[in-house]
Design a protein around this motif. Structure first.
Motif: not given
Ligand SMILES: [Zn+2]
Length: 525
Positions: A378-383
């Protein structure tokens, strides 16, 4: 001014105490396990793949990562399998009502999918590169009625079209979307021999391998074209006879950067296609190093490689096992070594780092697409920092980076590589579409900035020869095995650069961003 010599000494001390040879051997030991004949080329659904997945999970755990799958370290996925039953198939040309049978495997091969028609008879039209790119006002289908027809096209695209655009619109997904909309019923691809990576024999062998699709692809997935054929360029002239054009002339136009003509061909294609269907389970393997910053730990930097390879296939010189030592056991071994190095250094990055070994890359980046659609965190994939056969075949002086100019990640790799005395190069062969040909593209299409790598070289040097010979002799063949020469020191140095890159991105104040003029920015919400 005094700082400079001091820094030089400090760096020299670090590098002189690093035993690259020992680190390289440690990395190679993982490759040796994953690419051993016992693992059967890590074909999806095979016992060998399962052993490879267990090994990754164990090694992730030993490196101190927490399980980040849906079942421990694993994320199981169901796949539908379609394999051509070539002896039951036939392919031929119809010219003035006369049938001219073609030899499957020699003249052409048929690529199958879940939607492949059992029987098809359709006229042919040659449509240049077969591309429709509205934003470039480029349209190979303009003024042509392709309804009910098979579109014959040359791979590649016009010289003045930027590489990423050309690559994106040449992807299988974009092609079938455009051509289905236009009413076409199939394609015949003609590979420009100038940019062919493998000899025809390997194209033919590859067409016999099982194809896979996700069993539950989601509602937005498009159907595929009823038939897709790849024609042997050495025999392509048979398609052009009587059309007033020759294949040679078309290649000359393409190689001379001239626009390609469009015209109907004087033959029809008749095909009967038989397939064998089955089901297979496979899985991604994921482990996480949780970030130290309470806010930023919900942002994830993915480091990825693919675990599957081609499995057991057509024998070449009596060898049926497609070991995939470079493709991509090398990348999985790097995942393990980077995780282990971070543990040894007690790294505590602000953002979380997700180590992801995916399945289904060789079948069309399926495991990464599944993960991108169903992330286990859960959260944001940034790269996404992806490693897929980066080819440590000679000393690491140059690092070629795909996606270098597209996002701020390009600036990060420049800083990290130059500190290690390695020069960064942009993609030297954009016609090979490498930026969209591995798992990073699954994340790019979700808006996530990404990079991928190859060992670089200066054109005209022996390194170029080594690099190119690797493709013609070993790529997607049984010779990509443990007996090939690999530069272990260089591989260890690559791992170190990647470790620093990932930590830099995970610790940065700002998350990575697409450059304002990047084509791929469009996918970011
Ligand atoms: Zn591959």
């Amino acid at each position: 001014m005094k700082l400079v010599p001091y820094l030089v000494i400090a760096l020299a001390t670090i590098t002189s105490t690093t035993d690259w040879q020992a680190l390289g051997k440690q990395w190679w030991a993982h490759v040796q396990f994953l690419a051993d004949d016992r693992l059967e080329g890590r074909g999806m659904g095979s016992a060998g793949f399962e052993q490879a997945a267990s090994y990754m999970a164990q090694q992730f755990e030993a490196a101190g990562l927490a399980p980040a799958g849906t079942d421990g370290f694993r994320q199981p996925i169901d796949f539908d399998v379609v394999q051509i039953d070539q002896p039951q198939c036939s392919l031929g040309l119809l010219r003035d009502g006369n049938a001219e049978p073609l030899k499957l495997g020699e003249d052409a091969v048929i690529g199958v999918n879940a939607h492949t028609a059992e029987h098809i008879e359709a006229p042919l039209v040659f449509a240049g590169y077969g591309l429709r790119v509205p934003e470039m006002k480029y349209d190979d289908l303009a003024g042509q009625d392709v309804r009910g027809k098979i579109v014959v096209y040359l791979t590649g695209g016009p010289a003045n079209m930027p590489g990423p655009i050309k690559a994106h619109f040449q992807s299988g997904e974009e092609r079938s979307k455009t051509l289905l909309k236009a009413g076409a019923v199939g394609t015949i691809a003609l590979q420009n021999p100038r940019s062919a990576e493998v000899p025809w024999s390997r194209v033919a062998a590859g067409s016999l391998l099982p194809r896979m699709q996700m069993s539950h692809p989601g509602p937005r997935t498009l159907p595929s074209l009823p038939i897709s054929i790849t024609f042997n360029p050495a025999h392509a002239q048979e398609l052009f006879a009587g059309s007033g054009h020759s294949f040679e002339e078309i290649l000359a136009d393409a190689d001379g950067d001239k626009p390609l003509p469009h015209f109907p061909l004087m033959v029809k294609v008749q095909a009967r296609v038989a397939v064998k269907r089955s089901q297979v389970k496979s899985e991604n393997v994921a482990g996480v190093l949780t970030g130290s910053d309470p806010a930023l730990r919900n942002e994830y930097v993915i480091v990825s490689a693919h675990l599957d390879h081609l499995g057991i296939g057509e024998p070449v010189h009596g060898d049926r096992i497609y070991n995939g030592a470079m493709d991509d056991a090398s990348g999985d071994a790097s995942l393990i070594e980077i995780a282990r190095a971070m543990r040894d250094a007690k790294a505590a990055p602000k953002r979380s780092i997700l180590f992801l070994s995916v399945t289904g890359e060789e079948k069309g980046e399926l495991g990464s697409a599944y993960f991108a659609a169903h992330p286990t965190v859960k959260g944001r994939i940034v790269a996404d920092i992806n490693m897929d056969m980066y080819l440590p075949l000679f000393p690491l002086k140059y690092l070629e980076v795909q996606g270098l100019g597209e996002s701020t990640l390009g600036d990060d790799i420049r800083v990290v590589a130059s500190a290690a005395g390695v020069e960064v190069q942009a993609d030297k062969e954009p016609e090979h579409n490498r930026f969209i040909r591995s798992d990073q593209y699954s994340f790019i299409k979700k808006g996530v900035p990404a990079l991928a790598f190859k060992f670089g070289y200066v054109p005209g040097t022996p390194e170029e020869k080594t690099f190119k010979a690797w493709y013609s002799e070993r790529y997607h063949g049984p010779a990509d095995d443990l007996s090939q020469p690999v530069d272990l020191v260089a591989a260890a140095q690559f791992n170190n650069i990647l470790e620093r890159l990932v930590l830099r991105v995970a610790d940065a104040d700002k998350r990575p961003e697409w450059k304002a003029d990047s084509f791929f920015r469009r996918f970011a919400r």
